[in-house]
Scaffold this motif. Structure first.
Motif, PDB file in Angstrom:
ATOM      1  N   GLU A  48     -11.261  -3.695   5.879  1.00 13.64           N
ATOM      2  CA  GLU A  48     -10.442  -4.386   4.940  1.00 13.64           C
ATOM      3  C   GLU A  48      -9.791  -4.096   3.843  1.00 13.64           C
TER       4      GLU A  48
ATOM      5  N   LYS B  30      -2.598  -8.697  -1.386  1.00 14.23           N
ATOM      6  CA  LYS B  30      -2.640  -7.467  -0.628  1.00 14.23           C
ATOM      7  C   LYS B  30      -2.676  -7.704   0.916  1.00 14.23           C
ATOM      8  N   TYR B  31      -2.188  -6.980   2.060  1.00 16.78           N
ATOM      9  CA  TYR B  31      -2.137  -7.283   3.321  1.00 16.78           C
ATOM     10  C   TYR B  31      -3.285  -8.220   4.038  1.00 16.78           C
ATOM     11  N   TYR B  32      -4.189  -8.274   3.128  1.00 18.48           N
ATOM     12  CA  TYR B  32      -5.043  -9.270   3.997  1.00 18.48           C
ATOM     13  C   TYR B  32      -4.647  -9.937   3.857  1.00 18.48           C
ATOM     14  N   GLN B  33      -4.758 -10.794   2.495  1.00 25.35           N
ATOM     15  CA  GLN B  33      -4.885 -11.438   1.837  1.00 25.35           C
ATOM     16  C   GLN B  33      -2.884 -12.309   2.815  1.00 25.35           C
TER      17      GLN B  33
ATOM     18  N   GLU C 211      -9.218  -1.116   2.388  1.00 30.72           N
ATOM     19  CA  GLU C 211      -8.272   0.252   2.661  1.00 30.72           C
ATOM     20  C   GLU C 211      -7.120   0.287   1.670  1.00 30.72           C
ATOM     21  N   GLU C 212      -7.438  -0.904   1.577  1.00 29.10           N
ATOM     22  CA  GLU C 212      -6.790  -1.567   0.094  1.00 29.10           C
ATOM     23  C   GLU C 212      -7.091  -1.883  -1.081  1.00 29.10           C
ATOM     24  N   GLU C 213      -8.093  -0.536  -1.362  1.00 25.96           N
ATOM     25  CA  GLU C 213      -8.322  -0.138  -2.779  1.00 25.96           C
ATOM     26  C   GLU C 213      -9.481  -1.113  -3.254  1.00 25.96           C
ATOM     27  N   MET C 214     -10.025  -2.542  -2.834  1.00 19.59           N
ATOM     28  CA  MET C 214     -10.596  -2.807  -3.736  1.00 19.59           C
ATOM     29  C   MET C 214     -12.131  -3.022  -3.939  1.00 19.59           C
TER      30      MET C 214
END
Length: 310
Positions: A284, A4-7, A287-290
Motif C-alpha cells: 500500500e 494518502k489513501y492508506y492514511q 502504490e502511494e510512492e512512499m
C-alpha cells in the motif's frame, strides 16, 4: 499535507472505533450508577474493538486504577508517516471521544534521535504536524518537555503535548528520576501540604499517587507534587511511537500507572499481545510512492556464515 489513501483508511477505521467507544462508554457509565459490580463485567473497550474490527480476540488493558483502558495499535511500515497519523488521531480522539479541544497529551518516544526529530517538528508552527494540532486546538497548542513546568490553567485552556522519552520513566529507578521527584512547579495541581483532609480525599480517589510517609505517622501521608503524580491526576491521552519497544514489563507498568484515558500505539512490528486496529502493508505504501529506495534481494543457497555476513 494531503492524506494518502492508506492514511485515510487508517483514520476511517479509527473513527469507527471511536464512535463505538463513545456509545459503549456511555452504557458503561450508566452501569456504574446502577451497580458497580455489574459495571466491572462491562468491558467497553473490548466491545468497541470487536464491533469496529469484527475480530473476536482482544487483549484486555487496564490503567493504574484498574479501570478498563482503550489501547489500540496502528501497524504502519517504516516511512508510512506515523507521526502525521498520530497528529490527526489526536484531533479525532479529542473531538469524537473526549469531547474537548484542550487537555494533556503524553507523547512517548523510544530514542533520543526520534525525540529530537519529533519535538523540533511539533515546535515549528510552519510544520504540517504542528499545523494539524493547532487546527485541532484552535491555535492553542503548547509543546512541553519534562524539564518544563505547566500549570492547571495551561491544561484547561490549551492542548498541552508533553514529550517524554520512555527510558526516563523506567519505574525500576523511579526515585532517582525527575519524573517521579517532588517538584515545586506542580503544586497548583495538589491540595496545600497542611490540608490533610483534602490530601487524604484525593489519595482515596486516586489510590496510586506517590506519597511521602506512611499511614498513621504524625504528619500523615503527604502527596508528592511530582510530574509523575500530575500525569496520574490529569489522565492523559498517550501516544506511543515505535510501540513495540514499550512492551517490557517495567515500561508497560510505567505507562499504565500514568492512568491514561486512551493509548494509541504506532509501529511497523506490533507485539503479539497488541490490539491491532488497522494494518497497512508495504504494498500500500508502494502504490502511494512512499517507498523511495529500490530494494535488491539476492537469494544464495550457501550455508557459509561469511556469505550471510557479506
Amino acid at each position: 499535507m494531503k492524506l494518502k489513501y492508506y492514511q485515510e483508511k487508517v483514520l476511517d477505521k479509527l473513527k469507527d472505533y471511536l464512535a463505538a467507544l463513545d456509545e459503549f462508554k456511555a452504557k458503561y457509565e450508566k452501569a456504574i450508577e446502577f451497580d458497580v459490580e455489574l459495571a466491572s463485567e462491562f468491558n467497553f473497550p473490548k466491545r468497541s474493538f470487536t464491533q469496529a474490527t469484527t475480530r473476536t480476540i482482544y487483549h484486555n488493558k487496564t490503567n493504574g486504577l484498574n479501570e478498563p483502558l482503550p489501547d489500540v495499535y496502528f501497524k504502519v511500515p517504516t516511512g508510512g508517516g506515523k507521526t502525521f497519523l498520530a497528529c490527526h488521531s489526536i484531533d479525532l480522539i479529542h473531538k469524537l471521544y473526549l469531547k474537548k479541544q484542550t487537555g494533556l497529551v503524553l507523547w512517548i518516544v523510544p530514542s533520543t534521535q526520534i525525540y529530537r526529530q519529533t519535538i523540533l517538528a511539533l515546535k515549528d508552527r510552519q510544520h504540517p504536524y504542528r499545523q494539524i494540532l493547532d487546527i485541532s486546538s484552535g491555535g492553542r497548542t503548547l509543546i512541553k518537555e519534562k524539564t518544563e513546568i505547566f500549570n492547571r490553567l495551561d491544561v484547561e485552556e490549551n492542548l498541552v503535548v508533553l514529550m517524554l522519552m520512555l527510558p526516563s520513566a523506567n519505574r525500576l529507578n523511579r526515585e532517582t528520576l525527575k519524573v517521579f521527584r517532588d517538584a515545586g512547579g506542580f503544586t497548583d495541581f495538589f491540595p496545600a501540604e497542611d490540608n490533610y483532609p483534602a490530601q487524604k480525599e484525593l489519595l482515596n480517589k486516586i489510590k496510586n499517587l506517590d506519597c511521602f510517609g506512611e499511614e498513621g505517622e504524625v504528619f500523615q501521608r503527604q502527596l508528592k507534587t511530582s510530574l509523575g503524580n500530575t500525569l496520574k491526576l490529569l489522565r492523559p491521552l498517550v501516544i506511543i511511537d515505535e510501540g513495540h519497544k514499550a512492551y517490557g514489563e517495567q515500561a508497560r507498568n510505567t505507562v499504565r500507572n500514568f492512568n491514561p484515558c486512551f493509548i494509541l500505539e504506532l509501529s511497523a512490528t506490533p507485539p503479539p499481545n497488541s490490539n491491532e486496529l488497522v494494518k497497512i502493508t508495504g504494498r500500500e505504501l508502494h502504490e502511494e510512492e512512499m517507498i523511495k529506495l529500490d530494494i535488491h534481494l539476492t537469494n544464495k543457497a550457501s550455508l557459509d556464515w561469511k556469505d550471510t555476513l557479506l
